[in-house]
Design a protein around this motif. Sequence first.
Motif, PDB file in Angstrom:
ATOM      1  N   ALA A 280      24.320  35.960  31.427  1.00 11.32           N
ATOM      2  CA  ALA A 280      25.050  37.134  30.925  1.00 11.32           C
ATOM      3  C   ALA A 280      24.274  38.414  31.209  1.00 11.32           C
ATOM      4  N   GLY A 281      22.958  38.287  31.402  1.00 12.43           N
ATOM      5  CA  GLY A 281      22.118  39.446  31.662  1.00 12.43           C
ATOM      6  C   GLY A 281      22.059  39.854  33.125  1.00 12.43           C
ATOM      7  N   LEU A 282      22.815  39.173  33.983  1.00 12.52           N
ATOM      8  CA  LEU A 282      22.896  39.604  35.392  1.00 12.52           C
ATOM      9  C   LEU A 282      23.653  40.921  35.469  1.00 12.52           C
ATOM     10  N   GLU A 283      23.225  41.804  36.344  1.00 13.93           N
ATOM     11  CA  GLU A 283      23.941  43.071  36.509  1.00 13.93           C
ATOM     12  C   GLU A 283      25.275  42.847  37.215  1.00 13.93           C
ATOM     13  N   HIS A 284      25.327  41.853  38.077  1.00 19.76           N
ATOM     14  CA  HIS A 284      26.552  41.433  38.737  1.00 19.76           C
ATOM     15  C   HIS A 284      26.300  40.038  39.296  1.00 19.76           C
ATOM     16  N   VAL A 285      27.342  39.376  39.731  1.00 19.94           N
ATOM     17  CA  VAL A 285      27.208  38.017  40.248  1.00 19.94           C
ATOM     18  C   VAL A 285      26.863  38.059  41.733  1.00 19.94           C
ATOM     19  N   SER A 286      25.676  37.643  42.062  1.00 18.16           N
ATOM     20  CA  SER A 286      25.241  37.560  43.451  1.00 18.16           C
ATOM     21  C   SER A 286      24.009  36.674  43.514  1.00 18.16           C
ATOM     22  N   PRO A 287      23.734  36.076  44.666  1.00 19.92           N
ATOM     23  CA  PRO A 287      22.529  35.235  44.778  1.00 19.92           C
ATOM     24  C   PRO A 287      21.259  36.048  44.565  1.00 19.92           C
ATOM     25  N   GLU A 288      21.259  37.300  44.986  1.00 18.59           N
ATOM     26  CA  GLU A 288      20.073  38.151  44.821  1.00 18.59           C
ATOM     27  C   GLU A 288      19.773  38.397  43.342  1.00 18.59           C
TER      28      GLU A 288
ATOM     29  N   LYS B 274      32.885  32.105  34.416  1.00 26.91           N
ATOM     30  CA  LYS B 274      31.942  31.778  33.350  1.00 26.91           C
ATOM     31  C   LYS B 274      31.095  33.000  32.984  1.00 26.91           C
ATOM     32  N   TYR B 275      30.717  33.783  33.975  1.00 26.26           N
ATOM     33  CA  TYR B 275      29.922  34.994  33.750  1.00 26.26           C
ATOM     34  C   TYR B 275      30.692  35.978  32.870  1.00 26.26           C
ATOM     35  N   ASN B 276      31.936  36.216  33.192  1.00 26.94           N
ATOM     36  CA  ASN B 276      32.752  37.153  32.408  1.00 26.94           C
ATOM     37  C   ASN B 276      32.943  36.655  30.977  1.00 26.94           C
ATOM     38  N   GLU B 277      33.160  35.335  30.842  1.00 28.13           N
ATOM     39  CA  GLU B 277      33.347  34.758  29.509  1.00 28.13           C
ATOM     40  C   GLU B 277      32.084  34.909  28.665  1.00 28.13           C
ATOM     41  N   GLN B 278      30.936  34.505  29.206  1.00 26.06           N
ATOM     42  CA  GLN B 278      29.687  34.568  28.459  1.00 26.06           C
ATOM     43  C   GLN B 278      29.237  36.007  28.216  1.00 26.06           C
ATOM     44  N   ASN B 279      29.499  36.881  29.194  1.00 28.12           N
ATOM     45  CA  ASN B 279      29.167  38.291  29.024  1.00 28.12           C
ATOM     46  C   ASN B 279      29.917  38.862  27.826  1.00 28.12           C
ATOM     47  N   ASP B 280      31.182  38.514  27.731  1.00 31.78           N
ATOM     48  CA  ASP B 280      32.000  38.980  26.613  1.00 31.78           C
ATOM     49  C   ASP B 280      31.508  38.399  25.296  1.00 31.78           C
ATOM     50  N   TYR B 281      31.232  37.082  25.295  1.00 30.07           N
ATOM     51  CA  TYR B 281      30.795  36.417  24.068  1.00 30.07           C
ATOM     52  C   TYR B 281      29.431  36.940  23.597  1.00 30.07           C
ATOM     53  N   VAL B 282      28.504  37.110  24.544  1.00 28.70           N
ATOM     54  CA  VAL B 282      27.161  37.571  24.176  1.00 28.70           C
ATOM     55  C   VAL B 282      27.226  38.975  23.587  1.00 28.70           C
ATOM     56  N   LEU B 283      27.968  39.859  24.215  1.00 25.27           N
ATOM     57  CA  LEU B 283      28.093  41.227  23.704  1.00 25.27           C
ATOM     58  C   LEU B 283      28.728  41.221  22.318  1.00 25.27           C
ATOM     59  N   ARG B 284      29.758  40.430  22.145  1.00 19.13           N
ATOM     60  CA  ARG B 284      30.401  40.350  20.834  1.00 19.13           C
ATOM     61  C   ARG B 284      29.445  39.770  19.781  1.00 19.13           C
ATOM     62  N   TYR B 285      28.616  38.825  20.200  1.00 17.14           N
ATOM     63  CA  TYR B 285      27.625  38.250  19.286  1.00 17.14           C
ATOM     64  C   TYR B 285      26.601  39.311  18.878  1.00 17.14           C
ATOM     65  N   PHE B 286      26.136  40.093  19.844  1.00 17.00           N
ATOM     66  CA  PHE B 286      25.186  41.170  19.545  1.00 17.00           C
ATOM     67  C   PHE B 286      25.789  42.179  18.575  1.00 17.00           C
ATOM     68  N   LYS B 287      27.041  42.554  18.811  1.00 16.78           N
ATOM     69  CA  LYS B 287      27.699  43.519  17.923  1.00 16.78           C
ATOM     70  C   LYS B 287      27.915  42.921  16.529  1.00 16.78           C
ATOM     71  N   GLN B 288      28.277  41.662  16.512  1.00 18.31           N
ATOM     72  CA  GLN B 288      28.503  40.955  15.249  1.00 18.31           C
ATOM     73  C   GLN B 288      27.228  40.887  14.403  1.00 18.31           C
TER      74      GLN B 288
ATOM     75  N   ILE C 246      22.570  43.772  29.162  1.00 21.75           N
ATOM     76  CA  ILE C 246      23.879  43.577  28.521  1.00 21.75           C
ATOM     77  C   ILE C 246      24.239  44.795  27.669  1.00 21.75           C
ATOM     78  N   LEU C 247      23.275  45.290  26.898  1.00 22.59           N
ATOM     79  CA  LEU C 247      23.544  46.434  26.019  1.00 22.59           C
ATOM     80  C   LEU C 247      23.785  47.718  26.811  1.00 22.59           C
ATOM     81  N   SER C 248      22.928  47.997  27.782  1.00 22.31           N
ATOM     82  CA  SER C 248      23.011  49.284  28.489  1.00 22.31           C
ATOM     83  C   SER C 248      24.256  49.384  29.361  1.00 22.31           C
ATOM     84  N   LYS C 249      24.674  48.275  29.984  1.00 20.36           N
ATOM     85  CA  LYS C 249      25.871  48.368  30.826  1.00 20.36           C
ATOM     86  C   LYS C 249      27.146  48.490  29.999  1.00 20.36           C
ATOM     87  N   ASN C 250      26.995  48.320  28.674  1.00 19.44           N
ATOM     88  CA  ASN C 250      28.124  48.545  27.766  1.00 19.44           C
ATOM     89  C   ASN C 250      27.880  49.762  26.866  1.00 19.44           C
TER      90      ASN C 250
END
Length: 625
Positions: free
Chosen positions: A316-324, A382-396, A422-426
């Motif tokens: 979830a902490g990836l800035e975007h999905v890529s091998p790099e 999966k990235y979008n799902e976990q990114n959403d869940y992690v951010l919501r967990y942090f806010k919660q 995760i926090l800064s990109k939101n």
Amino acid sequence: MTTLFSFDIFDTCLTRACGEAKNTFFLLAERILGEGSDTSARNDFALIRMNAEREARRLCINDENEEITLNDIYKFCDFTSITNSSNAIIMQTELDIEKEILLPVDKIRNEINLLVNKGFSVIYISDMYLPKTFIEEILVHHGFYVNKNIYVSSEIKKTKSSGHLYNYIANKRHISKQHWLHTGDNYNVDYKIPSRMGIKARLVNNDYIPYELQGKRMMTDGTTPLSGYAFTLSRAIRLSLPDSPNNIFASTFIAPMFVPFVYKILCDSKARGINHLFFIARDGYILYQIALEMKDHFSSIDLSYLYASRQALYMAGLEHVSPEQIKKKMPHLKHKRIDGILYELHLESYDYSKLPLSGLDGFQIIDLLFQEKTFIDALKKKYNEQNDYVLRYFKQEGLSNGNCAIVDVVGSRRCQSAINTILSKNNFPKVYSYYFEVTWSRITNYESYFAANYQENVIKSPYYNRASQPLYEQFFAITNQQRAIEYQNTENKIVPMFEPDFINKDYKQKVFEANSTVCTKYARYYIKVYNNNCSITNIQVAQRIFAAFLYVPRKEFLKAIELFKCTGSGEANEVLLNKKSLLYVIFHIKEFFRWPEGQLVYSSGYLYPIIRYILKKRLQKIMRL
């Protein structure tokens, strides 16, 4: 036959958290003069109290009166040049402090209770200026059987040191001295004198063990005897708990490191205006428990336990999905096989059966996977799902509210990086972080953090670090909490999903309970001495003591960790101590590269110095590997 059992009180039944009685006067000075008072004023205050006791003894003691009282002492105290507090207030404060810092000696208490249950007569004898009623109250508070059976020199005006108190008791109770057994810690007054009088005597050893004494001496700085408080407290906590290897190990090594660290970060957080600390699962749980014990002294700071882990956060902490991005944020995947990579990316069910994976390292496997559209689509979902869940967990949980910090034991700072990404990109504020130790392989970016130890600076020997890190993370910080691997939405609440725990749960629970009991009790008494300037020094000295143990271990301390295993993700990887014969260890010493010194002591016992001398060059070679 012995019909009467007597026990000395101070340093036999009860012991002070601050060590010697005179150290109480420095605590008294801080309490009366205030936390920020001048060092010289506190030392002068304590000196006035000590001199008053000497003067009272010089002028009040005679053939008819062998002991002084606390009231006698305070008649010779003149604090008027230092404080406006009255002698009555100061004397009551001294009694309050004594009550706070006295702890029971568990093995003596158990022995007394056993004697009482068997119907034997038990009495208490003390040469002490404190009031009898006060001492009786303390004994009762700590679970000792008391039934008008206390003989205190300040009340009777006779002492053990003269022998007259023993004679007084013998006459008062009509007891033959040959039927009397006395137990105490002082060779002269508790053993030599009663033995000479025909009383059976037994000497108990409640003294410092070598590691405690070494720490106490290293901390003494000449400004105040309280500088060694962390290690006088180790002894008191050790004596107050059942005599088990795990309790002894935790009070000697774990509590003197972790408790001052937590105190330091609480003080630092208060100074920085941080109002919420999040202790990262699972290693941070023991630190969280310690912090809860200190919460009343830091009421402006909220404390939370955050279910998180490398696997739960990194993707979830990836800035975007890529091998790099995966290679940058998850460098440990380079050494993983395909199953391990897919597990970390939450794609365990992905079908890779047709991929040519032979001879590829983890990064090459990632490049190959990114040539598959089905993999990319599954990963993005999966990235979008976990990114959403992690951010919501942090806010919660409140992690996105600002003025927050995370706390961990040992880290590479990648969790902090993932959380802040995760926090800064939101558009939420980043978090500060606290680590007991940061690793050689940590991220070196601009994000601010505090570490009590930097792995490359702690002890230069690689040998030390090979043994210490798994012990810090997996033994010192062992917990009964499960490892969160991802998050899910359950009834509009984000909750963690846990990895199955493959470690021996009975062993884990036993060690956790010992570590937790010791550290929380230690924290309860540590907080009574406000000395933030000493806290970081306490950590450093405690770490040097632990390094000394790792280099030349004492076999009795190895009992606490003989079943310990260094673990990876969900499986046991390596034991630190093997039940192998000494001959096998000598000829296969390279197998025990993680901790060769510990293995040699474990297998050889008292022959260790000879074996170490014989294998000196081989050990040095292994330590350089």
